[in-house]
Design an enzyme around this catalytic site. Sequence first.
Site, short mmCIF file in Angstrom:
data_model
loop_
_atom_site.label_atom_id
_atom_site.label_comp_id
_atom_site.label_asym_id
_atom_site.label_seq_id
_atom_site.Cartn_x
_atom_site.Cartn_y
_atom_site.Cartn_z
N ARG A 139 -49.01 9.17 -4.97
CA ARG A 139 -48.73 7.89 -4.31
C ARG A 139 -47.76 8.03 -3.15
O ARG A 139 -47.95 7.45 -2.09
CB ARG A 139 -48.16 6.90 -5.34
CG ARG A 139 -49.17 6.49 -6.39
CD ARG A 139 -48.48 5.88 -7.59
NE ARG A 139 -47.87 6.92 -8.40
CZ ARG A 139 -48.04 7.08 -9.71
NH1 ARG A 139 -48.79 6.24 -10.36
NH2 ARG A 139 -47.45 8.06 -10.37
N ILE A 140 -46.70 8.83 -3.35
CA ILE A 140 -45.70 8.96 -2.28
C ILE A 140 -46.28 9.77 -1.11
O ILE A 140 -46.10 9.40 0.06
CB ILE A 140 -44.40 9.61 -2.82
CG1 ILE A 140 -43.80 8.71 -3.91
CG2 ILE A 140 -43.39 9.83 -1.69
CD1 ILE A 140 -42.66 9.36 -4.70
N ARG A 200 -53.48 19.46 -5.97
CA ARG A 200 -54.22 20.12 -7.06
C ARG A 200 -55.69 19.69 -7.06
O ARG A 200 -56.58 20.48 -7.20
CB ARG A 200 -53.61 19.71 -8.40
CG ARG A 200 -52.70 20.77 -8.98
CD ARG A 200 -52.18 20.33 -10.30
NE ARG A 200 -51.85 18.90 -10.25
CZ ARG A 200 -51.22 18.25 -11.19
NH1 ARG A 200 -50.84 18.87 -12.26
NH2 ARG A 200 -50.94 16.96 -11.09
N ILE A 205 -38.75 16.38 -0.42
CA ILE A 205 -38.29 15.22 -1.20
C ILE A 205 -38.89 15.31 -2.60
O ILE A 205 -38.93 14.31 -3.32
CB ILE A 205 -38.66 13.87 -0.54
CG1 ILE A 205 -40.15 13.79 -0.24
CG2 ILE A 205 -37.83 13.60 0.69
CD1 ILE A 205 -40.64 12.37 0.07
N ALA A 206 -39.36 16.51 -2.97
CA ALA A 206 -40.03 16.66 -4.27
C ALA A 206 -38.99 16.92 -5.35
O ALA A 206 -38.45 15.99 -5.96
CB ALA A 206 -41.05 17.79 -4.18
N ARG A 207 -38.67 18.17 -5.56
CA ARG A 207 -37.66 18.57 -6.54
C ARG A 207 -37.07 19.89 -6.09
O ARG A 207 -37.77 20.71 -5.45
CB ARG A 207 -38.30 18.80 -7.92
CG ARG A 207 -38.40 17.57 -8.78
CD ARG A 207 -37.04 17.05 -9.23
NE ARG A 207 -37.15 15.88 -10.09
CZ ARG A 207 -37.18 14.62 -9.67
NH1 ARG A 207 -37.12 14.33 -8.39
NH2 ARG A 207 -37.27 13.61 -10.54
N GLU A 209 -29.11 21.49 -8.12
CA GLU A 209 -28.27 20.38 -7.64
C GLU A 209 -27.43 19.80 -8.79
O GLU A 209 -27.88 19.84 -9.94
CB GLU A 209 -29.14 19.29 -6.98
CG GLU A 209 -30.11 18.61 -7.92
CD GLU A 209 -31.03 17.63 -7.19
OE1 GLU A 209 -31.66 17.99 -6.19
OE2 GLU A 209 -31.11 16.49 -7.66
N HIS A 230 -30.09 13.68 -2.85
CA HIS A 230 -31.11 13.12 -3.74
C HIS A 230 -31.10 11.58 -3.72
O HIS A 230 -30.90 10.93 -4.75
CB HIS A 230 -30.92 13.65 -5.18
CG HIS A 230 -32.18 13.61 -5.99
ND1 HIS A 230 -32.50 14.56 -6.93
CD2 HIS A 230 -33.20 12.71 -6.02
CE1 HIS A 230 -33.66 14.25 -7.50
NE2 HIS A 230 -34.11 13.13 -6.96
N ILE A 231 -31.35 11.03 -2.54
CA ILE A 231 -31.25 9.57 -2.37
C ILE A 231 -32.56 8.95 -1.88
O ILE A 231 -32.54 7.81 -1.39
CB ILE A 231 -30.11 9.20 -1.39
CG1 ILE A 231 -30.28 9.89 -0.03
CG2 ILE A 231 -28.75 9.52 -2.00
CD1 ILE A 231 -29.40 9.32 1.07
#
Length: 327
Positions: free
Chosen positions: A157-158, A179, A238-240, A269, A287-288
Amino acid sequence: MEKPAITLARAVFPEVVERLALHFEVLANQSDASWGPHELAHNLQGRVGLFCTGSERIDADLLAACPQLRICANMAVGYNNFDLAAMAAAGVVGTNAPDVLTETTADFGFALLMAAARRVAESEHFLRAGKWTRWSFDMFAGAEVHGSTLGIIGMGRIGQGIAMRGAHGFGMQVVYYNRSRLDAVTEAACKARYVDKDELLAMSDHVVLVVPYSQSSHHLIGERELHLMKSSATLVNIARGGVVDDAALARALATRRIAAAGLDVFEGEPAVHPQLLTVPNVVLTPHIASATMPTRLAMANLAADNLIGFLLGSGPVTPVNADVLAR
Ligand code: DGY
């Protein structure tokens, strides 16, 4: 009748605590004290529900120490803090907070892309340091955003939200790797073309990462992948943390192997790789990506809906391990 007991591991909107308190006996960490695993386990004794964030690790040790626990409701769309195998073994339901943060997070992905490509942070630091004495034609010249090629890795979605912004707002050519390929209608709406990951890295002017973290996405972008990218390219994560090899990225930025990066998430982090703090061509945020008050409130309310739904009987709204429910 006695109310079920739940714990809120982190501080959250008072109105959400009040809402939960209508249904549950609530232990709320409103001072936001840092709870390590032992303190979390201690504060979960005899409690059936946990309101948590991505910072609380739900693993076999915690579950063994808290046998009454039945649900962990994450105030986050990502749930790599859940050990799903351990939760399945313990019969504990996990829920996340999807959808409510999609547009806000896509906005932020675009903000980081713009800031990195157009050297916003670097030039602002220069100005604040009193180094701006005169204009020059090539001062902080960055990369073109409009009309360029945008590569998105992770087209959930993002990712789709970022594609829409790029294709429709900035006239970008959008390519994506995921994927599984999207259906034709969604691809057409996003004006996005499916390509192989290496092809995407080689052809994109800007690469945005929006994949969930898992063993298979660990260091999805490392030395080899950074070498495939254009030297003028921007990388946005902006994933992880852990999806990018941060040490390799810091080297690539220092040597100008790629032009710039925008990072909202980091390996380990809140610690940040020390070399990332010294290279100028990276924009770093803590992480905002989902941090607007309306979105954070919606995330907190969705986590609360999940606790209320599951513990009061109508069922959780957004479970991530529905197989546990089916038992
Ligand atoms: C999410 O929702 O997963 C964000 O990254 C905040 O943790």
